[in-house]
Scaffold this motif. Structure first.
Motif, mmCIF file in Angstrom:
data_model
loop_
_atom_site.group_PDB
_atom_site.id
_atom_site.type_symbol
_atom_site.label_atom_id
_atom_site.label_comp_id
_atom_site.label_asym_id
_atom_site.label_seq_id
_atom_site.Cartn_x
_atom_site.Cartn_y
_atom_site.Cartn_z
ATOM 1 N N ILE A 150 -26.092 -123.366 25.100
ATOM 2 C CA ILE A 150 -27.353 -122.644 25.296
ATOM 3 C C ILE A 150 -27.233 -121.692 26.484
ATOM 4 C CG2 ILE A 150 -29.766 -122.921 26.008
ATOM 5 C CD1 ILE A 150 -29.733 -125.534 24.264
ATOM 6 N N TYR A 151 -26.636 -122.162 27.553
ATOM 7 C CA TYR A 151 -26.438 -121.314 28.730
ATOM 8 C C TYR A 151 -25.608 -120.080 28.350
ATOM 9 C CZ TYR A 151 -24.736 -119.611 33.187
ATOM 10 O OH TYR A 151 -24.411 -118.802 34.244
ATOM 11 N N ASN A 152 -24.472 -120.297 27.691
ATOM 12 C CA ASN A 152 -23.606 -119.177 27.302
ATOM 13 C C ASN A 152 -24.313 -118.220 26.349
ATOM 14 O OD1 ASN A 152 -21.473 -120.093 28.873
ATOM 15 N ND2 ASN A 152 -20.609 -121.302 27.214
ATOM 16 N N ASP A 153 -25.062 -118.763 25.394
ATOM 17 C CA ASP A 153 -25.812 -117.919 24.454
ATOM 18 C C ASP A 153 -26.860 -117.085 25.194
ATOM 19 O OD1 ASP A 153 -24.343 -119.064 22.397
ATOM 20 O OD2 ASP A 153 -26.025 -120.265 21.617
ATOM 21 N N SER A 154 -27.517 -117.697 26.183
ATOM 22 C CA SER A 154 -28.552 -116.969 26.924
ATOM 23 C C SER A 154 -27.950 -115.838 27.751
ATOM 24 C CB SER A 154 -29.376 -117.914 27.805
ATOM 25 O OG SER A 154 -28.628 -118.372 28.912
ATOM 26 N N VAL A 155 -26.779 -116.057 28.319
ATOM 27 C CA VAL A 155 -26.100 -114.997 29.070
ATOM 28 C C VAL A 155 -25.780 -113.829 28.140
ATOM 29 C CG1 VAL A 155 -23.983 -114.402 30.325
ATOM 30 C CG2 VAL A 155 -25.210 -116.518 30.876
ATOM 31 N N GLU A 156 -25.242 -114.140 26.972
ATOM 32 C CA GLU A 156 -24.916 -113.084 26.006
ATOM 33 C C GLU A 156 -26.177 -112.353 25.539
ATOM 34 O OE1 GLU A 156 -21.938 -111.762 25.126
ATOM 35 O OE2 GLU A 156 -21.308 -113.081 26.762
ATOM 36 N N PHE A 157 -27.243 -113.092 25.273
ATOM 37 C CA PHE A 157 -28.499 -112.480 24.842
ATOM 38 C C PHE A 157 -29.023 -111.540 25.926
ATOM 39 C CE2 PHE A 157 -33.207 -112.636 24.521
ATOM 40 C CZ PHE A 157 -33.340 -111.994 23.306
ATOM 41 N N GLY A 158 -28.985 -111.971 27.175
ATOM 42 C CA GLY A 158 -29.490 -111.159 28.284
ATOM 43 C C GLY A 158 -28.728 -109.881 28.511
ATOM 44 N N LYS A 159 -27.470 -109.842 28.093
ATOM 45 C CA LYS A 159 -26.632 -108.661 28.327
ATOM 46 C C LYS A 159 -27.093 -107.421 27.557
ATOM 47 C CE LYS A 159 -22.356 -110.954 29.620
ATOM 48 N NZ LYS A 159 -20.966 -111.252 29.207
ATOM 49 N N GLN A 160 -27.952 -107.600 26.575
ATOM 50 C CA GLN A 160 -28.420 -106.432 25.828
ATOM 51 C C GLN A 160 -29.547 -105.699 26.552
ATOM 52 O OE1 GLN A 160 -30.406 -107.398 22.014
ATOM 53 N NE2 GLN A 160 -30.262 -109.513 22.688
ATOM 54 N N PHE A 161 -29.940 -106.230 27.698
ATOM 55 C CA PHE A 161 -31.001 -105.634 28.506
ATOM 56 C C PHE A 161 -30.426 -105.150 29.836
ATOM 57 C CE2 PHE A 161 -32.816 -108.991 25.914
ATOM 58 C CZ PHE A 161 -33.924 -108.392 25.348
ATOM 59 N N GLY A 195 -34.225 -108.397 36.645
ATOM 60 C CA GLY A 195 -34.498 -107.293 35.744
ATOM 61 C C GLY A 195 -34.884 -107.819 34.376
ATOM 62 N N PRO A 196 -35.057 -106.915 33.428
ATOM 63 C CA PRO A 196 -35.437 -107.338 32.080
ATOM 64 C C PRO A 196 -34.449 -108.321 31.455
ATOM 65 C CG PRO A 196 -35.700 -104.968 32.337
ATOM 66 C CD PRO A 196 -35.012 -105.465 33.577
ATOM 67 N N GLY A 197 -33.172 -108.117 31.694
ATOM 68 C CA GLY A 197 -32.171 -109.028 31.132
ATOM 69 C C GLY A 197 -32.255 -110.420 31.728
ATOM 70 N N ASP A 198 -32.541 -110.492 33.015
ATOM 71 C CA ASP A 198 -32.705 -111.784 33.680
ATOM 72 C C ASP A 198 -33.920 -112.517 33.105
ATOM 73 O OD1 ASP A 198 -32.141 -113.771 35.753
ATOM 74 O OD2 ASP A 198 -33.879 -112.970 36.810
ATOM 75 N N ALA A 199 -35.010 -111.777 32.912
ATOM 76 C CA ALA A 199 -36.228 -112.373 32.334
ATOM 77 C C ALA A 199 -35.959 -112.871 30.918
ATOM 78 C CB ALA A 199 -37.355 -111.341 32.331
ATOM 79 N N ALA A 200 -35.289 -112.048 30.119
ATOM 80 C CA ALA A 200 -34.982 -112.431 28.739
ATOM 81 C C ALA A 200 -34.079 -113.656 28.708
ATOM 82 C CB ALA A 200 -34.311 -111.258 28.016
ATOM 83 N N ARG A 201 -33.087 -113.679 29.583
ATOM 84 C CA ARG A 201 -32.150 -114.800 29.640
ATOM 85 C C ARG A 201 -32.882 -116.106 29.947
ATOM 86 N NH1 ARG A 201 -29.493 -116.448 34.061
ATOM 87 N NH2 ARG A 201 -30.008 -114.543 35.192
ATOM 88 N N HIS A 202 -33.782 -116.075 30.912
ATOM 89 C CA HIS A 202 -34.534 -117.283 31.271
ATOM 90 C C HIS A 202 -35.445 -117.740 30.139
ATOM 91 C CE1 HIS A 202 -33.687 -118.340 35.481
ATOM 92 N NE2 HIS A 202 -33.242 -117.086 35.536
ATOM 93 N N ALA A 203 -36.167 -116.807 29.530
ATOM 94 C CA ALA A 203 -37.071 -117.177 28.433
ATOM 95 C C ALA A 203 -36.287 -117.747 27.256
ATOM 96 C CB ALA A 203 -37.894 -115.958 28.001
ATOM 97 N N TYR A 204 -35.175 -117.108 26.932
ATOM 98 C CA TYR A 204 -34.362 -117.560 25.801
ATOM 99 C C TYR A 204 -33.784 -118.955 26.056
ATOM 100 C CZ TYR A 204 -30.723 -117.508 22.232
ATOM 101 O OH TYR A 204 -29.924 -117.824 21.167
ATOM 102 N N ALA A 205 -33.189 -119.148 27.218
ATOM 103 C CA ALA A 205 -32.592 -120.455 27.533
ATOM 104 C C ALA A 205 -33.646 -121.552 27.552
ATOM 105 C CB ALA A 205 -31.863 -120.397 28.874
ATOM 106 N N SER A 206 -34.804 -121.260 28.110
ATOM 107 C CA SER A 206 -35.866 -122.272 28.181
ATOM 108 C C SER A 206 -36.374 -122.651 26.800
ATOM 109 C CB SER A 206 -37.018 -121.756 29.041
ATOM 110 O OG SER A 206 -36.578 -121.565 30.358
ATOM 111 N N ALA A 207 -36.531 -121.650 25.938
ATOM 112 C CA ALA A 207 -36.977 -121.931 24.570
ATOM 113 C C ALA A 207 -35.951 -122.777 23.833
ATOM 114 C CB ALA A 207 -37.222 -120.623 23.816
#
Length: 104
Positions: A18-29, A36-48
């Motif tokens: 989940i951690y690795n997936d969230s890092v990859e997901f955040g990289k698109q921002f 920044g937006p990528g950090d916010a997205a990474r946190h929301a994604y990992a938490s979900a």
């Protein structure tokens, strides 16, 4: 991957993925590594994903521990991360595609 995630992955194997997936997901921002937006997205994604995999109580515990153990983080940054974690917990019931779309 920080020490808390490494430790958690010993007892909760999906947490490392989940951690690795969230890092990859955040990289698109933009600014995915800091406030920044990528950090916010990474946190929301990992938490979900954590809440979906392990339940909201465990996800909140792990999210809180992560924020408390983040050395050198100022209170403002920590509050932003906690807010984005809360957003993620509320998205835990979504399927993967819907989760990504909601965060986008």
């Amino acid at each position: 991957m920080g020490p808390l995630v490494k430790l958690a992955s010993l007892i909760m194997p999906a947490s490392g993925r989940i951690y690795n997936d969230s890092v990859e997901f955040g990289k698109q921002f933009p600014r995915h590594n800091a406030e920044g937006p990528g950090d916010a997205a990474r946190h929301a994604y990992a938490s979900a994903r954590m809440a979906k995999e392990y339940g909201p109580m465990i996800a909140k515990l792990m999210g809180g521990l992560h924020e408390v153990t983040s050395l050198g983080q100022d209170r403002r940054s920590q509050a932003m991360d906690e807010y984005n974690n809360q957003i993620g917990y509320g998205l835990a019931d979504l399927d993967e595609a819907s989760l990504r779309e909601a965060i986008l």
